[in-house]
Design an enzyme around this catalytic site. Sequence first.
Site, PDB file in Angstrom:
ATOM      1  N   LYS A  92       3.576  -3.870   6.233  1.00  0.00           N
ATOM      2  CA  LYS A  92       3.756  -3.920   4.773  1.00  0.00           C
ATOM      3  C   LYS A  92       5.224  -3.707   4.390  1.00  0.00           C
ATOM      4  O   LYS A  92       5.734  -4.355   3.471  1.00  0.00           O
ATOM      5  CB  LYS A  92       2.860  -2.886   4.081  1.00  0.00           C
ATOM      6  CG  LYS A  92       1.382  -3.239   4.156  1.00  0.00           C
ATOM      7  CD  LYS A  92       1.082  -4.469   3.315  1.00  0.00           C
ATOM      8  CE  LYS A  92      -0.362  -4.876   3.348  1.00  0.00           C
ATOM      9  NZ  LYS A  92      -0.608  -6.161   2.662  1.00  0.00           N
ATOM     10  N   TYR A 103       0.178  -0.701  10.428  1.00  0.00           N
ATOM     11  CA  TYR A 103      -0.117  -1.344   9.138  1.00  0.00           C
ATOM     12  C   TYR A 103       1.055  -1.132   8.172  1.00  0.00           C
ATOM     13  O   TYR A 103       1.517  -2.063   7.502  1.00  0.00           O
ATOM     14  CB  TYR A 103      -1.396  -0.732   8.567  1.00  0.00           C
ATOM     15  CG  TYR A 103      -1.773  -1.210   7.192  1.00  0.00           C
ATOM     16  CD1 TYR A 103      -2.335  -2.469   7.010  1.00  0.00           C
ATOM     17  CD2 TYR A 103      -1.571  -0.402   6.077  1.00  0.00           C
ATOM     18  CE1 TYR A 103      -2.684  -2.904   5.733  1.00  0.00           C
ATOM     19  CE2 TYR A 103      -1.914  -0.830   4.804  1.00  0.00           C
ATOM     20  CZ  TYR A 103      -2.480  -2.083   4.643  1.00  0.00           C
ATOM     21  OH  TYR A 103      -2.821  -2.519   3.387  1.00  0.00           O
ATOM     22  N   SER A 159       0.852  -1.184   0.000  1.00  0.00           N
ATOM     23  CA  SER A 159       0.000   0.000   0.000  1.00  0.00           C
ATOM     24  C   SER A 159       0.889   1.236   0.000  1.00  0.00           C
ATOM     25  O   SER A 159       2.015   1.203   0.519  1.00  0.00           O
ATOM     26  CB  SER A 159      -0.856  -0.017   1.259  1.00  0.00           C
ATOM     27  OG  SER A 159      -1.154   1.287   1.670  1.00  0.00           O
ATOM     28  N   SER A 160       0.371   2.334  -0.526  1.00  0.00           N
ATOM     29  CA  SER A 160       1.189   3.550  -0.579  1.00  0.00           C
ATOM     30  C   SER A 160       1.368   4.163   0.813  1.00  0.00           C
ATOM     31  O   SER A 160       2.132   5.118   0.955  1.00  0.00           O
ATOM     32  CB  SER A 160       0.560   4.568  -1.531  1.00  0.00           C
ATOM     33  OG  SER A 160      -0.720   4.915  -1.079  1.00  0.00           O
ATOM     34  N   CYS A 161       0.698   3.627   1.848  1.00  0.00           N
ATOM     35  CA  CYS A 161       0.927   4.216   3.179  1.00  0.00           C
ATOM     36  C   CYS A 161       2.240   3.746   3.793  1.00  0.00           C
ATOM     37  O   CYS A 161       2.561   4.121   4.913  1.00  0.00           O
ATOM     38  CB  CYS A 161      -0.251   4.020   4.110  1.00  0.00           C
ATOM     39  SG  CYS A 161      -0.593   2.347   4.433  1.00  0.00           S
ATOM     40  N   HIS A 195     -12.810   2.605   3.906  1.00  0.00           N
ATOM     41  CA  HIS A 195     -12.017   3.643   3.251  1.00  0.00           C
ATOM     42  C   HIS A 195     -12.943   4.746   2.744  1.00  0.00           C
ATOM     43  O   HIS A 195     -14.134   4.540   2.558  1.00  0.00           O
ATOM     44  CB  HIS A 195     -11.228   3.041   2.089  1.00  0.00           C
ATOM     45  CG  HIS A 195     -10.073   2.221   2.547  1.00  0.00           C
ATOM     46  ND1 HIS A 195     -10.052   0.848   2.446  1.00  0.00           N
ATOM     47  CD2 HIS A 195      -8.906   2.565   3.130  1.00  0.00           C
ATOM     48  CE1 HIS A 195      -8.914   0.403   2.935  1.00  0.00           C
ATOM     49  NE2 HIS A 195      -8.204   1.414   3.365  1.00  0.00           N
TER      50      HIS A 195
END
Length: 316
Positions: free
Chosen positions: A141, A137, A108-110, A180
């Site tokens: 990742k 999170y 994920s881009s987070c 989301h």
Amino acid sequence: MDKNLKIFVAGHRGLVGSALVRNLESKGYKNIIKKTSSELDLTDTLKVFEFFETEKPDWVFLAAAKVGGIHANSTYPVDFMLTNLKIQNNVIEASHKFGVKKLMFLGSSCIYPKNAPQPMKEECLLTSELEPTNEPYALAKISGICLCDAYNRQYGTDFMAVMPCNLYGISDSYHNENGHVLPMFIRRFHEAKLEGKKEVTIWGSGTPRREFMISDDLADACVFLMETKTAKEVGKFVNVGTGVDLTIMELAQMVAKTVGWEGEIKLDPTKPDGTMKKMVDVTRLKNLGWEAKITLEEGLKIAYDDFLNNENTRLN
Ligand code: GDP
């Protein structure tokens, strides 16, 4: 490509996994293994090893994860960290142990720092502090990327990782508080239309910028990379995005239009904004030969149709 390859899509019922299955089936792949979480608990190491030993998949797409929006991430930090670490450690280790030829890890881009220069390039991973609302999170990742890379370096495996921007689409989750932003807007504006409400409130300042991609486009990118590239060519990981972002308020207006609701959009500044800008740099992906095809306007129609056609997915 051999269409009889045995392909395990972990998380095949989710937003990403179901799009991967649709894409693979549309390309003629016949041998896709799907397991629900009650059939195979991916947090259970022994069960996962037994499954891999029996099935011996050729390819693995690791799209099973505990995911949620900004509220869920802040409320259940242990679940977001521990469940994801367990799932990915088990599946990645088993993939090596039982001879999987190619694996794709979905992130994920987070994973990027809170104040990463925009658009965020792959190189800026781990250069400064993470956004606190989803740090557990993000760390899970980041560990997954690192583990795939470690296996590639130590054992010469072909394990790739992709980091998508915010996703939406068919089979999304429409749970109220924990979802989301985009599915939450679909649900909220749809309900406002049914109830004849004149006002809808959205969280935060409305000014944070986000980039949204439909899961079918992500799936197409993933299958393209698995079919045509190796982990060496892809690098430690690659961003997947559309290259277009917009403000949360602009998104709200687009969703309201798609749903057919007219009224006043109000802000609730007591709710968090999260990171102010989150757009991935897609140069590496473009250079690898893939670009997004579905616009947000088209994608919103697809997602809203799916929402309308699947009463029971709204609250899962
Ligand atoms: P993020 O992109 O990882 O931060 O996760 P989200 O998909 O939860 O998006 C959060 C952004 O949308 C923040 O800027 C929120 O303030 C904003 N937002 C506005 N209304 C909502 C809502 O109803 N639900 C969620 N999850 N976010 C909202």
